[in-house]
Scaffold this active site. Structure first.
Site, PDB file in Angstrom:
ATOM      1  N   GLY A   4      -0.865  -2.898  -9.478  1.00  0.00           N
ATOM      2  CA  GLY A   4      -0.645  -0.997 -10.169  1.00  0.00           C
ATOM      3  C   GLY A   4       0.617  -1.070  -9.434  1.00  0.00           C
ATOM      4  O   GLY A   4       1.113  -1.491  -9.631  1.00  0.00           O
ATOM      5  N   SER A   5       0.280   0.719  -9.286  1.00  0.00           N
ATOM      6  CA  SER A   5       1.739   1.012  -8.529  1.00  0.00           C
ATOM      7  C   SER A   5       2.097   1.173  -7.630  1.00  0.00           C
ATOM      8  O   SER A   5       1.902   0.454  -6.671  1.00  0.00           O
ATOM      9  CB  SER A   5       1.663   2.735  -8.801  1.00  0.00           C
ATOM     10  OG  SER A   5       0.977   3.181  -7.801  1.00  0.00           O
ATOM     11  N   THR A   6       3.707   1.757  -7.425  1.00  0.00           N
ATOM     12  CA  THR A   6       4.336   1.477  -6.520  1.00  0.00           C
ATOM     13  C   THR A   6       4.200   2.142  -5.360  1.00  0.00           C
ATOM     14  O   THR A   6       3.969   1.523  -4.316  1.00  0.00           O
ATOM     15  CB  THR A   6       6.162   1.207  -6.990  1.00  0.00           C
ATOM     16  OG1 THR A   6       6.288   0.502  -8.374  1.00  0.00           O
ATOM     17  CG2 THR A   6       6.798   0.682  -5.523  1.00  0.00           C
TER      18      THR A   6
ATOM     19  N   GLU B 281       1.874  -6.550  -7.316  1.00  0.00           N
ATOM     20  CA  GLU B 281       2.429  -6.734  -8.743  1.00  0.00           C
ATOM     21  C   GLU B 281       2.543  -4.639  -9.423  1.00  0.00           C
ATOM     22  O   GLU B 281       1.330  -4.775  -9.456  1.00  0.00           O
ATOM     23  CB  GLU B 281       1.347  -7.009  -9.429  1.00  0.00           C
ATOM     24  CG  GLU B 281       1.133  -8.856  -9.333  1.00  0.00           C
ATOM     25  CD  GLU B 281       2.675  -9.655 -10.100  1.00  0.00           C
ATOM     26  OE1 GLU B 281       3.360  -8.829 -10.368  1.00  0.00           O
ATOM     27  OE2 GLU B 281       2.701 -10.688  -9.788  1.00  0.00           O
TER      28      GLU B 281
ATOM     29  N   CYS C 117       2.190  -3.413 -17.856  1.00  0.00           N
ATOM     30  CA  CYS C 117       3.331  -3.239 -16.763  1.00  0.00           C
ATOM     31  C   CYS C 117       4.635  -3.484 -17.346  1.00  0.00           C
ATOM     32  O   CYS C 117       5.300  -3.155 -17.107  1.00  0.00           O
ATOM     33  CB  CYS C 117       2.633  -4.205 -15.599  1.00  0.00           C
ATOM     34  SG  CYS C 117       1.902  -6.087 -16.148  1.00  0.00           S
TER      35      CYS C 117
ATOM     36  N   THR D  50       1.183   3.456  -4.734  1.00  0.00           N
ATOM     37  CA  THR D  50       0.105   2.719  -4.382  1.00  0.00           C
ATOM     38  C   THR D  50       0.844   1.825  -3.104  1.00  0.00           C
ATOM     39  O   THR D  50      -0.147   1.126  -2.306  1.00  0.00           O
ATOM     40  CB  THR D  50      -0.692   2.688  -4.927  1.00  0.00           C
ATOM     41  OG1 THR D  50      -1.465   3.368  -5.668  1.00  0.00           O
ATOM     42  CG2 THR D  50      -2.857   1.678  -4.695  1.00  0.00           C
ATOM     43  N   GLY D  51       1.048   0.545  -3.695  1.00  0.00           N
ATOM     44  CA  GLY D  51       1.311  -0.634  -3.401  1.00  0.00           C
ATOM     45  C   GLY D  51       2.031  -0.284  -2.075  1.00  0.00           C
ATOM     46  O   GLY D  51       1.606  -1.354  -0.455  1.00  0.00           O
TER      47      GLY D  51
HETATM   48  P1  NAD Z   1      -2.752   2.878  -8.729  1.00  0.00           P
HETATM   49  O1  NAD Z   1      -1.788   2.707  -8.187  1.00  0.00           O
HETATM   50  O2  NAD Z   1      -2.653   4.104  -9.399  1.00  0.00           O
HETATM   51  O3  NAD Z   1      -4.229   2.421  -9.118  1.00  0.00           O
HETATM   52  C1  NAD Z   1      -4.690   1.024  -9.137  1.00  0.00           C
HETATM   53  C2  NAD Z   1      -5.160   0.765  -7.678  1.00  0.00           C
HETATM   54  O4  NAD Z   1      -5.356   0.898  -6.159  1.00  0.00           O
HETATM   55  C3  NAD Z   1      -6.769   1.748  -8.172  1.00  0.00           C
HETATM   56  O5  NAD Z   1      -7.806   1.002  -7.875  1.00  0.00           O
HETATM   57  C4  NAD Z   1      -7.015   2.360  -7.473  1.00  0.00           C
HETATM   58  O6  NAD Z   1      -8.428   2.953  -7.003  1.00  0.00           O
HETATM   59  C5  NAD Z   1      -6.271   1.851  -6.040  1.00  0.00           C
HETATM   60  N1  NAD Z   1      -5.624   3.081  -5.239  1.00  0.00           N
HETATM   61  C6  NAD Z   1      -5.245   4.137  -5.294  1.00  0.00           C
HETATM   62  N2  NAD Z   1      -4.977   4.070  -4.101  1.00  0.00           N
HETATM   63  C7  NAD Z   1      -4.986   3.296  -3.302  1.00  0.00           C
HETATM   64  C8  NAD Z   1      -5.143   3.866  -1.742  1.00  0.00           C
HETATM   65  N3  NAD Z   1      -4.519   4.600  -0.838  1.00  0.00           N
HETATM   66  N4  NAD Z   1      -5.469   1.776  -1.067  1.00  0.00           N
HETATM   67  C9  NAD Z   1      -5.600   1.194  -1.430  1.00  0.00           C
HETATM   68  N5  NAD Z   1      -5.462   0.832  -3.211  1.00  0.00           N
HETATM   69  C10 NAD Z   1      -5.319   1.948  -3.531  1.00  0.00           C
HETATM   70  O7  NAD Z   1      -2.236   2.338 -10.204  1.00  0.00           O
HETATM   71  P2  NAD Z   1      -2.853   2.558 -11.533  1.00  0.00           P
HETATM   72  O8  NAD Z   1      -2.452   3.804 -12.127  1.00  0.00           O
HETATM   73  O9  NAD Z   1      -4.125   1.813 -12.078  1.00  0.00           O
HETATM   74  O10 NAD Z   1      -1.637   1.951 -12.712  1.00  0.00           O
HETATM   75  C11 NAD Z   1      -1.036   1.709 -13.446  1.00  0.00           C
HETATM   76  C12 NAD Z   1       0.186   0.986 -12.452  1.00  0.00           C
HETATM   77  O11 NAD Z   1       0.083   0.172 -12.556  1.00  0.00           O
HETATM   78  C13 NAD Z   1       1.577   1.353 -13.116  1.00  0.00           C
HETATM   79  O12 NAD Z   1       2.923   1.691 -12.753  1.00  0.00           O
HETATM   80  C14 NAD Z   1       2.080   0.089 -13.961  1.00  0.00           C
HETATM   81  O13 NAD Z   1       3.267  -0.180 -13.672  1.00  0.00           O
HETATM   82  C15 NAD Z   1       0.930  -1.035 -12.969  1.00  0.00           C
HETATM   83  N6  NAD Z   1       1.057  -2.249 -13.352  1.00  0.00           N
HETATM   84  C16 NAD Z   1       1.719  -3.103 -12.512  1.00  0.00           C
HETATM   85  C17 NAD Z   1       1.548  -4.704 -12.982  1.00  0.00           C
HETATM   86  C18 NAD Z   1       2.005  -5.866 -13.065  1.00  0.00           C
HETATM   87  O14 NAD Z   1       1.667  -7.046 -12.542  1.00  0.00           O
HETATM   88  N7  NAD Z   1       2.533  -5.792 -12.063  1.00  0.00           N
HETATM   89  C19 NAD Z   1       0.528  -4.828 -14.066  1.00  0.00           C
HETATM   90  C20 NAD Z   1      -0.822  -3.847 -14.478  1.00  0.00           C
HETATM   91  C21 NAD Z   1      -0.232  -2.081 -13.813  1.00  0.00           C
END
Ligand code: NAD
Length: 469
Positions: free
Chosen positions: A220-222, A242, A276, A224-225
């Site tokens: 997911g996004s940086t 990731e 991503c 949130t990571g």
């Molecule tokens: P996001 O971070 O908003 O959400 C990802 C997941 O995290 C969702 O399931 C969400 O419900 C959960 N989440 C949200 N807040 C949380 C918290 N505080 N604690 C735990 N979980 C939480 O990301 P998104 O908008 O769904 O995806 C887009 C982003 O993901 C982009 O930045 C993209 O580059 C990245 N991405 C990276 C890869 C990779 O392999 N590096 C692959 C796909 C997407």
């Protein structure tokens, strides 16, 4: 309308915290209701996964391999239903959804084939030292909305192949395919091996902090990571993160714009740019800049936008309103800063989050569209004249997921690719992931890798058996 359930300990259960709507981004209608798990249900899912782990950790490699092969067969048997769900809730055209399901099957089979050999470091008359890889326990998988089914498979399969059990939490924007996937897995898997809890408020962060979860694999996004990493500190969870990227591609002066335009377009706009490792900033040498821009715009205007279920559609909507607004905002900002819009540049009227593939020229670093991850159907094309300067600009980013060099001279391209700060550098390609090659990012694109032997090891810890004969 189909109903969906959580799966806890092999049982279908309703969400104790109610349910919420999942929208179709092509027409903004409700696809189905998604159950909302309570935190008590998260606890139950973790407990079920822990109970299953007590025996699963000792299961034979043969049994685990066979289970993955059986799961792959079950996914294949349900492929058209899964693809349909992916189109309806994610928005991608049917051919891409079919590719996503095909990828999920292929990755499951490839993961079944991986081995976990015991390393022997010393074997003498008096001593033998072995390194075994042991599973970690309950793994929490948190997935995004762009390739929801494939990424769930990328998390779940290596976790169970290496002897762990799983609690999955998909994005609330695209949960339905993963709910169905876990239901399918549970047709052949022991109860509690793979559980799923859906819901936004508190479930993801609850998993991150949960004392019963030993590892989180997150895509997911940086931002949130970063939150997950902070939450994971209490019980020192293992992490694979990731995260976001802002991949640069560099086109050398010897490249033929007509020959590479299609490849650049497809890898920049894969899944409407919501990938991503899409090519997200393109640096083109001054001598071929105009021709490259022109050729890219020619490919862009050939796309057929529409509902992914309709025949002939090559380009779907953006998955959600927030992302649609961000893309619109970045294009407006570029325009206000004097950029030239060569294709697209305005959202379509009517229902659905449609934004046509947009090529933006006469733009440079320091503009939001170049510096930020757009994660949508717009590509900035940036002019350069000195290759060292282009490499420097490509690397001037906090993130480092992928990068690419486009040239007829493979040796030269490879030398430049080696200077890019990223987890994968492609030559004359981009965004191609392989089940046997480790994939991950550097800098703020995260850490840890997925896929292949190295990816599998991320779900284990080493145990040394030191034998004094
Ligand atoms: P996001 O971070 O908003 O959400 C990802 C997941 O995290 C969702 O399931 C969400 O419900 C959960 N989440 C949200 N807040 C949380 C918290 N505080 N604690 C735990 N979980 C939480 O990301 P998104 O908008 O769904 O995806 C887009 C982003 O993901 C982009 O930045 C993209 O580059 C990245 N991405 C990276 C890869 C990779 O392999 N590096 C692959 C796909 C997407």
């Amino acid at each position: 309308m189909q109903t969906y359930s959580l799966i806890i300990n092999g049982q279908k259960v309703a969400g104790e915290a109610g349910s919420f709507d999942v929208l179709n981004p092509a027409n903004e209608t409700v696809v189905a209701q998604c159950p909302q798990a309570s935190t008590a249900q998260l606890d139950e899912a973790v407990a079920a996964a822990q109970a299953c782990y007590e025996s699963w950790q000792y299961s034979s490699h043969e049994a685990r391999k066979q289970l993955l092969l059986d799961i792959a067969d079950r996914i294949e048997a349900n492929a058209s239903e899964l693809a349909q769900i992916v189109v309806e809730e994610q928005g991608k055209p049917m051919f891409l959804a079919q590719a996503e399901v095909g990828g999920a099957i292929a990755w499951t089979r490839a993961t079944a084939d991986l081995e976990m050999p015991v390393d022997v470091l010393e074997d003498t008359d008096t001593k033998r030292v072995e390194v075994h890889r042991k599973p970690l326990g309950v793994v929490g998988s948190i997935t995004p909305w762009n390739w929801p089914l494939m990424i769930a498979v990328w998390h779940i399969m290596p976790a169970i192949r290496s002897g762990n059990t799983v609690v999955s939490k998909p994005s609330g924007l695209t949960p339905l395919n993963t709910l169905r996937l876990v239901e399918i897995i549970n047709e052949v898997a022991p109860a509690g091996l793979v559980n799923i809890v859906t819901g936004e408020s508190g479930i993801g962060s609850g998993m991150t902090k949960h004392q019963g979860i030993r590892k989180i694999v997150f895509t997911g996004s940086t931002p949130t990571g970063q939150t997950i990493m902070r939450g994971a500190a209490d019980n020192l969870k293992r992490l694979t993160l990731e995260l976001g990227g802002n991949d640069a591609g560099i086109v050398l002066p010897d490249a033929d714009p007509a020959a590479i335009a299609e490849g650049i377009f497809q890898t920049s706009f894969l899944n409407m740019g919501q990938t991503c490792a899409c090519l997200k900033r393109l640096y083109v040498h001054d001598s071929i800049y105009e021709e490259m821009c022109e050729k890219l715009a020619e490919v862009a205007v050939q796309q057929t936008l529409g509902n992914g279920l309709n025949e002939g559609v090559t380009f779907g909507p953006i998955q959600n309103k927030d992302q649609f607004n961000l893309v619109s905002e970045l294009v407006e900002d570029a325009r206000a800063n004097g950029a030239r819009i060569l294709s697209g540049g305005e959202p379509l009227d009517g229902k659905g989050y449609f934004y046509p593939p947009t090529i933006v020229a006469d733009i440079s670093d320091g503009t939001r569209l170049v510096d930020e991850e757009q994660f949508g159907p717009v590509l900035p094309v940036i002019r350069y004249s000195d290759i060292d300067d282009a490499v420097k600009r490509a690397n001037a980013s906090d993130v480092g997921l992928g990068g690419s060099v486009w040239s007829a001279d493979i040796t030269k391209a490879a030398e430049i690719a080696g200077r890019l700060e990223c987890g994968t550098a492609w030559i004359n390609g981009h965004a191609e992931l392989l089940p046997y090659a480790p994939f991950g990012g550097c800098k703020m694109s995260g850490f840890g890798v997925e896929f292949g032997q190295e990816g599998l090891m991320e779900y284990t810890s080493a145990q040394v058996i030191n034998i004094n004969k």
